[in-house]
Design a protein around this motif. Structure first.
Motif, PDB file in Angstrom:
ATOM      1  N   UNK A  89       1.203   4.815  -2.961  1.00 17.21           N
ATOM      2  CA  UNK A  89       1.221   3.712  -3.922  1.00 17.21           C
ATOM      3  C   UNK A  89       1.456   2.380  -3.222  1.00 17.21           C
ATOM      4  N   UNK A  90       2.390   2.345  -2.288  1.00 18.24           N
ATOM      5  CA  UNK A  90       2.664   1.094  -1.571  1.00 18.24           C
ATOM      6  C   UNK A  90       1.430   0.634  -0.800  1.00 18.24           C
ATOM      7  N   UNK A  91       0.747   1.561  -0.137  1.00 15.43           N
ATOM      8  CA  UNK A  91      -0.467   1.204   0.606  1.00 15.43           C
ATOM      9  C   UNK A  91      -1.548   0.711  -0.353  1.00 15.43           C
ATOM     10  N   UNK A  92      -1.667   1.354  -1.510  1.00 13.45           N
ATOM     11  CA  UNK A  92      -2.651   0.910  -2.506  1.00 13.45           C
ATOM     12  C   UNK A  92      -2.349  -0.504  -2.974  1.00 13.45           C
ATOM     13  N   UNK A  93      -1.082  -0.808  -3.196  1.00 10.97           N
ATOM     14  CA  UNK A  93      -0.709  -2.152  -3.634  1.00 10.97           C
ATOM     15  C   UNK A  93      -0.956  -3.178  -2.538  1.00 10.97           C
ATOM     16  N   UNK A  94      -0.619  -2.830  -1.295  1.00  6.21           N
ATOM     17  CA  UNK A  94      -0.814  -3.774  -0.194  1.00  6.21           C
ATOM     18  C   UNK A  94      -2.294  -4.083   0.013  1.00  6.21           C
ATOM     19  N   UNK A  95      -3.106  -3.036   0.105  1.00  6.47           N
ATOM     20  CA  UNK A  95      -4.520  -3.260   0.403  1.00  6.47           C
ATOM     21  C   UNK A  95      -5.296  -3.670  -0.848  1.00  6.47           C
ATOM     22  N   UNK A  96      -4.795  -3.310  -2.028  1.00  5.03           N
ATOM     23  CA  UNK A  96      -5.383  -3.849  -3.248  1.00  5.03           C
ATOM     24  C   UNK A  96      -5.165  -5.349  -3.341  1.00  5.03           C
ATOM     25  N   UNK A  97      -3.989  -5.793  -2.906  1.00  7.99           N
ATOM     26  CA  UNK A  97      -3.710  -7.237  -2.878  1.00  7.99           C
ATOM     27  C   UNK A  97      -4.628  -7.939  -1.887  1.00  7.99           C
ATOM     28  N   UNK A  98      -4.778  -7.351  -0.704  1.00  3.18           N
ATOM     29  CA  UNK A  98      -5.657  -7.950   0.305  1.00  3.18           C
ATOM     30  C   UNK A  98      -7.097  -8.032  -0.193  1.00  3.18           C
ATOM     31  N   UNK A  99      -7.578  -6.953  -0.807  1.00  5.28           N
ATOM     32  CA  UNK A  99      -8.948  -6.947  -1.323  1.00  5.28           C
ATOM     33  C   UNK A  99      -9.119  -7.957  -2.453  1.00  5.28           C
ATOM     34  N   UNK A 100      -8.085  -8.157  -3.263  1.00  3.37           N
ATOM     35  CA  UNK A 100      -8.141  -9.141  -4.345  1.00  3.37           C
ATOM     36  C   UNK A 100      -8.221 -10.562  -3.798  1.00  3.37           C
ATOM     37  N   UNK A 138      -2.285  13.063   0.020  1.00  6.43           N
ATOM     38  CA  UNK A 138      -1.976  11.638   0.057  1.00  6.43           C
ATOM     39  C   UNK A 138      -3.248  10.797  -0.016  1.00  6.43           C
ATOM     40  N   UNK A 139      -4.299  11.235   0.692  1.00  6.17           N
ATOM     41  CA  UNK A 139      -5.575  10.511   0.639  1.00  6.17           C
ATOM     42  C   UNK A 139      -6.134  10.529  -0.778  1.00  6.17           C
ATOM     43  N   UNK A 140      -6.072  11.690  -1.409  1.00  2.48           N
ATOM     44  CA  UNK A 140      -6.587  11.808  -2.780  1.00  2.48           C
ATOM     45  C   UNK A 140      -5.781  10.932  -3.738  1.00  2.48           C
ATOM     46  N   UNK A 141      -4.453  10.914  -3.561  1.00  4.14           N
ATOM     47  CA  UNK A 141      -3.613  10.077  -4.409  1.00  4.14           C
ATOM     48  C   UNK A 141      -3.953   8.603  -4.215  1.00  4.14           C
ATOM     49  N   UNK A 142      -4.135   8.208  -2.971  1.00  8.90           N
ATOM     50  CA  UNK A 142      -4.492   6.824  -2.668  1.00  8.90           C
ATOM     51  C   UNK A 142      -5.832   6.456  -3.280  1.00  8.90           C
ATOM     52  N   UNK A 143      -6.801   7.352  -3.185  1.00 14.41           N
ATOM     53  CA  UNK A 143      -8.106   7.103  -3.801  1.00 14.41           C
ATOM     54  C   UNK A 143      -7.972   6.896  -5.306  1.00 14.41           C
ATOM     55  N   UNK A 144      -7.080   7.659  -5.915  1.00  9.47           N
ATOM     56  CA  UNK A 144      -6.869   7.511  -7.348  1.00  9.47           C
ATOM     57  C   UNK A 144      -6.310   6.149  -7.708  1.00  9.47           C
TER      58      UNK A 144
END
Length: 330
Positions: A89-100, A138-144
């Motif tokens: 979740x933390x990685x998704x938030x970090x890289x989601x922020x970067x992509x945004x 973890x990869x699958x969770x991140x993809x979600x």
């Protein structure tokens, strides 16, 4: 595929010189990103390392934001984030922020190994130390988290949800090669420090590849150490800084960059020389024509789709020149 036809990219470790510091290393990383962007490189990645005094890329997502802000169009990303060290979740938030903030320019390469000793891994995750066996989940969770929001989804990455940040799987063994193939993701092999299983990993990845929503056919990127100079002799001299750093890594010593030396004789033992040679077995060291010949042979043998180069040279001007030489060969 010919050298002129493939994509070339840069992997930077933000190296810290013996006479420098972290600030200089990080500023150099941005200057290098701007340099290779102007030369037409496809992407600029930085790698997660912890508890290493000679590498300044520990806060990988923060550094990526700095690099993306200082460049215009080159793709910027992680090569990679060691997923066992972090909550998906933390990685998704970090890289989601970067992509945004920098849409269409962010890559997320994922590594399975912690890339650190047990003490460092525990310091990173505190009570929960990541297990490499959890990597597929973890990869699958991140993809979600990065994919479209579903009706029953109780945890949302904000920003992150729906950003579809491109994921890569990284590896130096056969495990991630097979998983990347089965998930239909692009695969980057760490041949810049572990070339022994390169050909087998490529074969496993391609044999297990299943088309996915993000990739119709296999896509292989190889890490390549690059020490290009205007002559073979100059390149061999500059390469001694890389040799010293790998030797220090093998001995558990400081990884601060050391200046080149006229000869490595007396600095390493025969078995250490062999170990350094195996570590850097794919290194491209030489003048322009020697580099061209070695790269064309590598492409003939692997049919790689992209090469990502890392250059461990003491003088920053030599690093800039090395990447310029490579660009001029295409």
């Amino acid at each position: 595929m010919k050298l002129a036809q493939i994509k070339i990219s840069t992997l930077d470790l933000a190296p810290i010189r013996a006479d420098g510091g972290s600030a200089q290393a990080l500023h150099n990383s941005l200057a290098l990103a701007q340099h290779v962007e102007n030369l037409g490189y496809t992407r600029f990645w930085v790698a997660e390392h912890h508890n290493m005094d000679g590498i300044a890329s520990s806060a990988t997502a923060v550094l990526i934001g700095y690099l993306a802000a200082g460049t215009r169009s080159i793709r910027v990303g992680a090569g990679g984030v060691m997923l066992s060290n972090h909550s998906p979740l933390v990685i998704a938030e970090q890289f989601g922020t970067l992509e945004t903030l920098y849409p269409g320019r962010i890559d997320l390469g994922l590594g399975r190994a912690p890339g650190a000793d047990a003490y460092t891994a525990r310091a990173l995750r505190r009570r929960h130390v990541g297990n490499t066996d959890d990597f597929p989940q973890d990869v699958e969770e991140l993809q979600g988290y990065l994919g479209p929001l579903t009706a029953d989804q109780r945890v949302i990455a904000v920003p992150g949800s729906g950003t579809q940040v491109p994921l890569w799987l990284l590896g130096s063994s056969l495990y991630s090669a097979q998983l990347a193939g089965e998930k239909g993701l692009p695969y980057a092999f760490a041949s810049h420090f572990a070339p022994r299983l390169m050909h087998e990993a490529i074969r496993v990845y391609r044999n297990h590849f299943k088309p996915s929503a993000v990739l119709a056919k296999p896509y292989v990127m190889l890490g390549v150490p690059l020490i290009a100079a205007d002559s073979d002799e100059q390149a061999e001299y500059l390469a001694t800084s890389a040799y010293q750093r790998i030797l220090a890594l093998l001995r558990g010593q400081s990884l601060l960059q050391q200046p080149p030396v006229a000869s490595m004789e007396g600095l390493w033992l025969p078995h250490e020389r062999q170990a350094v040679g195996e570590f850097l077995g794919l290194a491209m060291v030489g003048g322009p024509e020697k580099i061209r010949a070695k790269l064309e042979l590598l492409l003939e043998q692997t049919e790689a789709d992209e090469l990502i180069f890392t250059g461990d040279m003491y003088d920053f001007a030599d690093r800039l020149r090395s990447y310029q030489i490579l660009a001029e060969l295409r």
